[in-house]
Design an enzyme around this catalytic site. Structure first.
Site, PDB file in Angstrom:
ATOM      1  CD  GLU A   1       4.568 -72.167  -1.490  1.00 32.09           C
ATOM      2  OE1 GLU A   1       4.759 -71.334  -1.399  1.00 32.09           O
ATOM      3  OE2 GLU A   1       6.167 -73.161  -2.104  1.00 32.09           O
TER       4      GLU A   1
ATOM      5  CG  HIS B   1      11.525 -80.680   1.461  1.00 32.81           C
ATOM      6  ND1 HIS B   1      12.096 -79.331   2.407  1.00 32.81           N
ATOM      7  CD2 HIS B   1      10.844 -80.031   0.344  1.00 32.81           C
ATOM      8  CE1 HIS B   1      12.036 -78.484   1.817  1.00 32.81           C
ATOM      9  NE2 HIS B   1      11.478 -78.395   1.367  1.00 32.81           N
TER      10      HIS B   1
END
Lengths: 319, 331
Positions: free
Chosen positions: B60, B129
Site C-alpha cells: 500500500e 478489517h
C-alpha cells in the site's frame, strides 16, 4: 461549598427510586465512598456512597419516599456547625398536594367590632398555593432554549422551580407555565342598591340575579346573544342560567355565590372563567378568575367592570 | 427509474469518468482481473486495459506514493484501498504528501487523487478489517471526505471526487455493495458539502452518515408510530460539512442525534454535535446525543460485534427520551 446528594440514575430507563433506608443520620460524619443511603429501583436494591467528605445535613426525604432521578435529597456540608444551618423538614413518603382554596378569615360582622373586623378582613382574594418545596440551591437545570425563552419573556426560572416545576425545565414547560395559570381580578362594590332590591321583592333570588348580571355583562362586552352561566352551588350541584339544560362546558362562565358564608372568593386552580361573589357588611366582593390565554386581561377587566356596574346599580340590568 | 447496486453504481461512475478523461486511471490490489474482493471494478480492465487498470503487489505505501506522484504530474489516479483499515499504511503519503502539496508548493501543484476505500463492521472480519476510520482523515486539512449512503450517492459523489482537483477519500460501506437504489441512466454529479434532507420532521433531527442513514430512517419510521416526528439528514460529505442544512433543521426541531459508524470518542459524531452545540445553542431543548460505534476494537464474535454498531431501536429510544424531556445527563 456543600455537596448536593442527588438521587442517582441506576438503570437505563429508571425515572425514580425509593429510599429504603438512610444509613447515616443528619449530623453524622461521612467520608467519600461511604454508603449513606439505600435505594430500591424496579430491578435492584443498592447502597449509594457519599461523593465527598463532610457531615450529612438537610435530609429532605423520608424513608419510603419515591424520588425522581436527579432530585437533591440531602447535602454534605464541610463542618459540623453547618449541619443545623441546612436543616429542613423532610418530605414524607406520600405528599398530598394542598388544594388551592381561599379561606379569608372574615368574622361575622357585629356592629361593636366593626373596626376590629375590618383589620382582620383580607383586603382582596389571595391565591393560596401549595406549599413550596424546600428551596433548591445550585444551577437551574433548564435547556438552553428554555433559558433563552425565559429571558425573552421575562419568566423567572428560579421562581418556577421554587413553585414545584420539576427539572430539567424545557421549552414546553415554559409555555405551559406562561399560559396555564389562572389570573384574578377583584372588586369591592357597594351592596346598598342590590340589598334594597332584594328586600323589596320577595321573589328575587340573589344568586340568579348575579347570574343575570354576569350574562348581561357578557352579552354586552362580547356583543353576543348567547351567554349561559353555570351556577355552581355550594352543595356541589350545578344549574344553568338561563335554564335550558346546557352542559357546563357550553357555559360562558361559572358563578359561585359565597354570600351566605364567611368566604370572600374562590379561584379554581384549573381552567374556565369563574366569578365568585362574597358578602362583606354592606359590600360585595367580586372575584373573576380566568386564564389570560383564553380571556385577555383587557377583556377580563371590561367584563368584571360591567358586572360590577350591574351589581352597583341593578336598575341598569332591568332596563 | 432503474435500480442498481452500490457496487454497479461505483463501477459506472469510474467507467464514465475514465471514458471522459484519459488521464484517469485505477490502481490497487486485485482491481483488474479479480475486480476487487467486492467485485466493484469487474469489467473495467477489459474496456480500459492493464495500462489504466493496474494491479499492484501487496504494498500500500508504495502504490499510494506512486499515485500521489502521478497526480502531481498531470494524471488523475483512483487508488483502491481494499480495506479502510489499511489507511494506517498510507498515512504519510496521504496526510503528509497529498494533503499538503498544494499548500507547500505555493499552489503550483495539485493532487487530484481519489482514494477509494470502505468502512463498516458486522461482516465478521474482526478488528483489523472492520474499522470506520473516516474521522481520522477528515481531521486533516487538505483532504475531502465523502460518505455515500446509497447507490445514488455512490455514483454522484464518485464522479465529483474524480473531477475534484484535490485529494478526496471516499468511504463506501462494505455491507452495502449489494444494496440497490434508484440511479438515473443520465449523467449526474452530487456536489460536495450539500447534505440531503431525506425526511422532514418536527421533533428531532437524526443525522446519519453512510449506512447510519438507513438506521436513522428506520428509527424515524418507528418513532412515527409513537407520534414523534423525526427529520433525517445525510451529510453526504463530512469534509466539507454542510453545516447550514444541519443547523437549520436543529433550530426547527430543537433536538439532535448524530449517528455514525466510526468510534464515538473524538469522532465524526463529536464534531457534528459540537458544531450544533456551538452554533445552535440557544435553540436546543435537549443535549445533542452522539451515537458512534462502541469504543472497543471490533470483536470477531458475531454476538459481540453486533452490539458495537448503533441500531434503529437504540436511535429511536434515545429520540423518545430527549423528546420526552428526560434528564439525560445530570449535573
Amino acid at each position: 461549598m456543600p455537596f448536593e446528594v442527588k438521587m442517582p440514575q441506576l438503570g437505563m430507563n429508571q425515572d425514580s427510586a425509593v429510599i429504603v433506608a438512610w444509613l447515616k443520620a443528619a449530623g453524622d460524619k461521612v467520608t467519600r465512598g461511604e454508603p449513606i443511603f439505600e435505594v430500591e429501583t424496579d430491578k435492584a436494591t443498592m447502597e449509594v456512597e457519599a461523593a465527598g467528605d463532610g457531615y450529612l445535613a438537610g435530609i429532605r426525604v423520608e424513608e419510603g419516599a419515591d424520588i425522581p432521578v436527579g432530585d437533591v435529597i440531602a447535602l454534605i456540608v464541610e463542618t459540623e456547625d453547618a449541619v443545623a444551618e441546612h436543616a429542613c423538614a423532610p418530605v414524607p413518603a406520600s405528599v398530598e398536594a394542598t388544594e388551592t382554596a381561599e379561606v379569608a378569615p372574615n368574622p361575622t360582622p357585629a356592629p361593636e367590632t366593626t373596626a376590629k373586623a375590618e383589620e382582620t378582613v383580607a383586603p382582596a382574594p389571595v391565591e393560596v398555593r401549595a406549599p413550596a418545596p424546600p428551596a433548591l440551591s445550585g444551577p437551574i437545570l433548564a435547556s438552553p432554549l428554555a433559558k433563552r425563552l425565559a429571558k425573552e419573556r421575562g419568566v423567572d426560572l428560579a421562581a418556577l422551580r421554587a413553585g414545584g416545576l420539576p427539572e430539567p425545565i424545557h421549552a414546553a414547560d415554559l409555555s405551559r407555565a406562561a399560559t396555564g395559570g389562572q389570573s384574578q381580578l377583584g372588586a369591592r362594590i357597594s351592596g346598598d342598591a342590590l340589598t334594597a332590591l332584594l328586600q323589596r321583592s320577595e321573589n328575587a333570588d340573589r344568586t340568579v340575579l348575579f347570574a343575570a348580571f354576569a350574562a348581561g355583562a357578557w352579552r354586552d362586552v362580547f356583543e353576543t346573544d348567547d351567554a349561559t352561566i353555570a351556577i355552581r352551588g355550594l352543595d356541589g350541584a350545578t344549574v344553568h342560567y338561563p335554564a335550558h339544560g346546557e352542559a357546563e362546558a357550553g357555559a360562558a362562565m361559572s358563578l359561585v355565590d359565597l354570600c351566605d358564608t364567611r368566604l370572600q372568593g374562590y379561584a379554581p386552580a384549573s381552567g374556565g372563567i369563574t366569578l365568585s361573589v362574597g358578602a362583606d357588611t354592606d359590600q360585595f366582593a367580586l372575584t373573576l378568575s380566568f386564564n389570560e390565554a383564553s380571556l385577555p386581561m383587557a377583556h377580563a377587566i371590561t367584563l368584571l367592570d360591567a358586572i360590577a356596574a350591574r351589581v352597583e346599580d341593578p336598575i341598569r340590568q332591568l332596563i | 427509474m432503474r435500480s442498481i447496486t452500490l457496487s454497479q453504481a461505483v463501477n459506472e461512475a469510474i467507467a464514465e469518468e475514465m471514458r471522459r478523461d484519459e488521464t484517469v486511471f485505477l490502481i490497487g490490489e486485485d482491481v483488474a482481473e479479480a475486480g476487487t474482493p467486492f467485485k466493484v471494478t469487474s469489467g473495467l480492465v477489459e474496456e480500459f486495459g492493464t495500462d489504466r487498470v493496474i494491479d499492484t503487489p501487496i504494498a500500500e505505501p508504495g502504490f499510494m506514493g506512486l499515485a500521489v506522484g502521478a497526480a502531481m504530474t498531470g494524471a488523475r489516479p483512483i487508488v483502491d484501498l481494499m480495506f479502510g483499515d489499511f489507511l494506517f499504511l498510507v498515512m504519510d503519503q496521504l496526510c503528509n504528501q497529498a494533503a499538503k502539496t498544494h499548500y507547500m508548493s505555493g499552489g503550483k501543484l495539485n493532487v487530484p487523487l481519489v482514494l477509494r476505500t470502505n468502512l463498516g463492521a458486522t461482516r465478521r472480519s474482526a478488528a483489523q478489517h472492520s474499522q470506520s476510520l473516516h474521522a481520522l482523515v477528515a481531521h486533516i486539512p487538505g483532504l475531502k471526505v465523502a460518505m455515500p449512503s446509497s447507490a445514488y450517492e455512490a455514483k454522484g459523489l464518485m464522479k465529483t471526487a474524480i473531477r475534484d482537483d484535490n485529494p478526496v477519500v471516499i468511504f463506501e460501506d462494505k455491507l452495502m455493495y449489494q444494496d440497490k437504489a434508484e440511479v438515473p441512466e443520465e449523467e449526474f454529479l452530487i456536489p460536495f458539502g450539500e447534505a440531503k434532507v431525506l425526511r422532514e420532521g418536527r421533533d428531532v433531527t437524526l443525522i446519519g452518515t453512510s449506512s447510519m442513514r438507513q438506521v436513522c430512517e428506520a428509527a424515524a419510521t418507528m418513532l412515527e408510530a409513537d407520534g414523534v416526528s423525526a427529520e433525517v439528514i445525510d451529510p453526504r460529505t463530512i469534509a466539507p460539512l454542510d453545516e447550514a442544512t444541519i443547523l437549520q433543521s436543529v433550530k426547527k426541531t430543537t433536538r439532535a442525534i448524530v449517528v455514525d459508524e466510526g468510534h464515538q470518542n473524538f469522532g465524526t459524531t463529536a464534531e457534528i454535535a459540537a458544531r450544533i452545540s456551538e452554533k445552535a445553542f440557544y435553540h436546543l431543548d435537549a443535549p445533542v446525543i452522539r451515537m458512534g460505534a462502541m469504543d472497543v476494537p471490533i470483536p470477531f464474535s458475531p454476538a459481540l460485534e453486533d452490539l458495537t454498531v448503533p441500531t434503529p431501536e437504540q436511535v429511536a429510544e434515545n429520540a423518545r427520551r430527549i423528546v420526552a424531556g428526560e434528564l439525560i445527563h445530570a449535573l
